[in-house]
Every structure is written in structure tokens, then in C-alpha cells.
Enzyme design. Structure first.
Site, short mmCIF file in Angstrom:
data_model
loop_
_atom_site.label_atom_id
_atom_site.label_comp_id
_atom_site.label_asym_id
_atom_site.label_seq_id
_atom_site.Cartn_x
_atom_site.Cartn_y
_atom_site.Cartn_z
N GLY A 1 23.75 16.74 4.01
CA GLY A 1 23.75 18.19 3.91
C GLY A 1 22.44 18.82 3.49
O GLY A 1 22.35 20.06 3.45
N CYS B 1 27.47 30.96 32.30
CA CYS B 1 28.20 32.21 32.51
C CYS B 1 28.98 32.62 31.26
O CYS B 1 30.21 32.63 31.24
CB CYS B 1 29.13 32.06 33.70
SG CYS B 1 28.18 31.72 35.17
C1 LIG Z 1 30.85 13.43 6.31
C2 LIG Z 1 29.49 13.87 6.69
N1 LIG Z 1 28.43 13.25 6.15
C3 LIG Z 1 27.17 13.61 6.47
C4 LIG Z 1 26.91 14.63 7.37
C5 LIG Z 1 25.49 14.97 7.69
O1 LIG Z 1 25.15 16.24 7.34
P1 LIG Z 1 23.65 16.76 7.51
O2 LIG Z 1 23.27 16.48 8.92
O3 LIG Z 1 23.70 18.18 7.21
O4 LIG Z 1 22.82 15.96 6.55
C6 LIG Z 1 27.98 15.32 7.93
C7 LIG Z 1 27.73 16.44 8.86
O5 LIG Z 1 28.56 17.11 9.36
C8 LIG Z 1 29.30 14.92 7.60
O6 LIG Z 1 30.36 15.55 8.12
#
Ligand SMILES: Cc1ncc(COP(=O)(O)O)c(C=O)c1O
Length: 391
Positions: free
Chosen positions: A237, A343
């Protein structure tokens, strides 16, 4: 990226992007493997002693996967398709963490046959399902509980996952039932971890800090019941900037994130795991597209390109604003909507954006498209998928 002799170059080795358009047929994703290695090294250094499991949903390109495996990464997967792709590209079952809210019986059975390193469980019925299947197979499944701490990280609602009304993870009030279930399948389920993922594009950490505090307490309580609990997976994240390129600031944010995480979790004295995707890949890729028409109406001027929302859905889905640069530097600018051939009125890359004044045949680079680009592409309107090139 930078312009050298008025031509756009990408990455630490300064690849001239125009050289990739010599036999141009359709939009091309270009990924810079050196940049990915650099980011992985920076993250590993900041997150000392943390095992990184690359969230391959961000970009499951085989060369990208091999590159990250060689760099020392594991893989965070969310489907049997991703498990297979990881195994085909050098990862072993012991490198794989399996997340996702909708694992089917077939997917769980295959994961158990392979003895995957860890299954992150997202609901009580899923825990029961894994327990039953493992029992039937005479296996012991290594389980981490993905807990939902009900925390707002102030990101786009479509990429927030740690709130009570999200479908992800399990509410903390469910823990007593989870303990009961784990105990009733004691021979078939082994609790090895607690996992957390609050969502994507996290650039400030107040909510994250609070989430770690909440889950730490649960971890300690669970460890009293299950001595096998030794892993804390703090998810992915970490965000990047899409509106500017400021790698120094991003590294500073990474350091802050690492300090918060490591200082908060050190007292647990357990193995730490992380699941980054976007931070490793986002800036490593661009989408090259060619201008087909410049269409003027009484309201606007549209630059119509051959890539569309089917190739890069982030602007349509998340209102993401990617930088868009011409491969040949231009002296004049104009205000345009940059749109694709699909479209749908939601098929756009930018609205009322001041960019270089381009003409039919010119090439544009949609920047920072290395994560959640090709992996979310479709052939809607029966358009061909884009090509992918690794440099
Ligand atoms: C369970 C889980 N881990 C890790 C990630 C990776 O997130 P990011 O690409 O924002 O680091 C995600 C992304 O959706 C996720 O769902």
C-alpha cells in the site's frame, strides 16, 4: 525520465523510447528492470529483516517476476492463475503468500497440494473451508488471519480495504470465533501469522500507525493461545506520486514508513513480512501510444490516441492523473482532452490537460504505468492487448 536531444529517455540507463517505436503496431508497455531492481534494493534496505512478497497483481509480467525473484523477493498472489505464473517464473511454493477474499475449493486444494508458505484467510467460512479440505487431504495448512482494523487511510474509496464496510479481512470482534475454529481443526490448521492490508496509495501514516497498534494487541493475545504464531504481515500500500517525479521525496516517505513499522512491531519479536506492489513497479513502466486524430469541437480539442481505458483503466476507474509526455519534445503547448478509441465516455487519460501540442502520428508516453496497467487490461471492443517490452 528526461529529454536528451529533445527525445524522451527512460530509467537509470537512459533508454531512448523513440527507438522502440520503429515498427510500431499497437500500444506498448515498456518496463525498466534496472529501475525495479533499484526500488527493490531501496525497500529491502529500509525494511531491514523484513521478507518482501511482491504483490504480483501489480504487474505479473514474466520478466518482471524473474527479476524480482532474483533480487530476493517472494510473491503475494490472489488466484491460482497467479500461483501458476509465479511457479513458472522461478518462485517456489515456499516463496508464496496466498491472499484474496474468494478462494474456491479448487484453488485451496491446489494451494494445499503445493504446500504454499502461507494462506491469508479473509473470512470465517473461508477458514472453515480450508480446515475441512486440509483435513480431507491429511494436510496442515499454514494460516495467517487477515484482520480488518476499521481504519481510514484517506485514499480513493476504490482502493481502501481496511474499513469495516470493505469486503476485505475480518473484524476484530470475530477473533473469539476464529480461535474456536482454529482449535476445532487443530490437526489441519496451523496459525502462523496475522496479516493487514489497509489499501493502496498510502502517503501518510496516521491511520496505519493506529492499525498496527490495534493489531499488535490482537497478535499478543493470539500468541498466548497459539505458540505457532510467529509472523506479522503488514501488507502493501505504500504510495507513489503520479503528478510529479520526486524520487527523493518518495524515498523519504519510505524511510518514515519503515521507521513507523519497525519501531511499532519490534516488541513482537516475530518474523515480519510485507506485500508491496505499486511502490516497486509504478514508476518503472510507461505506456507508449500514438496520436490518431486531433479533433476540434466547439467545446474542446480532443487528442485521440490508439490506447484506451482497456489498456490503462486507472484514469477511468480511480480518476488517476498520469503525466503524459511526447516522445519528441515540443515547444508549443495546448489544452486537450486525451482520449482513447473505446466506445465509452469514461475512456480518457486526461481532461483539460495542458500538454505539448501534438499532431497525428506523434507518440505520447503515459508515465508511471508500471503497476496496475497491463495487469488490468482487457480486450473490450475487441481491441488487441498492448505489447510489453522489458528493457
Ligand atoms: C492483499 C494485498 N496486498 C498487497 C497489495 C499491494 O498493494 P500496493 O500495490 O498498493 O502496494 C494489495 C493490492 O491491492 C493487496 O490487495
Amino acid at each position: 525520465m528526461e529529454y536528451i536531444n529533445n527525445e524522451l529517455h527512460l530509467g537509470p540507463k537512459k533508454k531512448n523510447l523513440k527507438s522502440l517505436t520503429a515498427n510500431y503496431m499497437r500500444p506498448i508497455y515498456v518496463y525498466d528492470l534496472d529501475f525495479i531492481r533499484m526500488r527493490f534494493a531501496a525497500m529491502s534496505q529500509a525494511l531491514k529483516n523484513v521478507r518482501i512478497f511482491y504483490a504480483m497483481k501489480a504487474n505479473p509480467n514474466p520478466e518482471v517476476l524473474r527479476c524480482l525473484k532474483e533480487a530476493g523477493s517472494g510473491a503475494d498472489v490472489v488466484s491460482l492463475g497467479e500461483i501458476k505464473r509465479a511457479l513458472e517464473n522461478g518462485f517456489s511454493p515456499a516463496d508464496i503468500v496466498y491472499s484474496g477474499v474468494g478462494k474456491t475449493r479448487h484453488e485451496i486444494t491446489e494451494a494445499l497440494k503445493l504446500d504454499i508458505y502461507q494462506i491469508n484467510v479473509e473470512s470465517l467460512p473461508e477458514l472453515e473451508r480450508i480446515g475441512q479440505i486440509a483435513k480431507e487431504m491429511g494436510k496442515k495448512a499454514a494460516i495467517a488471519l487477515r484482520l480488518n482494523p476499521d481504519i481510514d487511510i484517506k485514499t480513493h474509496p476504490y482502493i481502501a480495504t481496511g474499513l469495516r464496510d470493505n469486503k476485505f479481512g475480518m473484524e476484530l470482534s470475530l477473533v473469539p470465533e476464529l480461535i474456536r475454529c482454529l482449535k476445532s481443526y487443530a490437526g489441519s490448521l496451523e496459525l502462523v501469522g496475522v496479516s493487514l492490508h489497509l489499501g493502496s496509495q498510502m502517503l501518510e501514516f496516521e491511520g496505519y500507525k493506529e492499525a498496527l497498534e490495534r493489531l499488535k494487541k490482537v497478535f499478543i493475545a493470539l500468541q498466548k493461545e497459539f505458540s505457532s504464531l510467529q509472523r506479522f504481515d503488514f501488507g502493501g500500500g505504500l504510495g507513489i506520486y503520479y503528478d510529479r517525479l520526486d524520487l527523493a521525496k518518495e524515498e523519504a516517505i519510505l524511510k518514515e514508513y519503515a521507521e513507523i513499522t519497525l519501531s511499532s512491531l519490534q516488541e513482537l519479536n516475530c518474523d515480519l513480512q510485507s506485500e508491496p506492489g505499486r511502490w516497486l513497479l509504478g514508476h518503472a513502466g510507461v505506456l507508449l501510444t500514438q496520436v490518431q486524430y486531433v479533433k476540434k469541437t466547439s467545446e474542446k480539442t480532443f487528442v485521440i490516441v490508439d490506447a484506451g481505458m482497456n489498456h490503462l483503466i486507472r484514469p477511468s476507474l480511480y480518476e488517476a492523473e498520469h503525466l503524459i509526455l511526447p516522445l519528441d519534445k515540443k515547444s508549443e503547448e495546448g489544452v486537450f482532452d486525451i482520449v482513447g478509441p473505446i466506445c465509452e465516455s469514461s475512456d480518457f487519460f486526461a481532461k483539460d490537460r495542458k500538454i505539448a501540442k501534438v499532431k497525428e502520428g506523434d507518440f505520447l508516453a503515459v508515465m508511471d504505468a508500471g503497476a496496475y496497467g497491463y495487469s488490468m487490461a482487457s480486450s473490450y471492443n475487441l481491441q488487441e492487448l498492448p505489447l510489453e517490452i522489458c528493457i
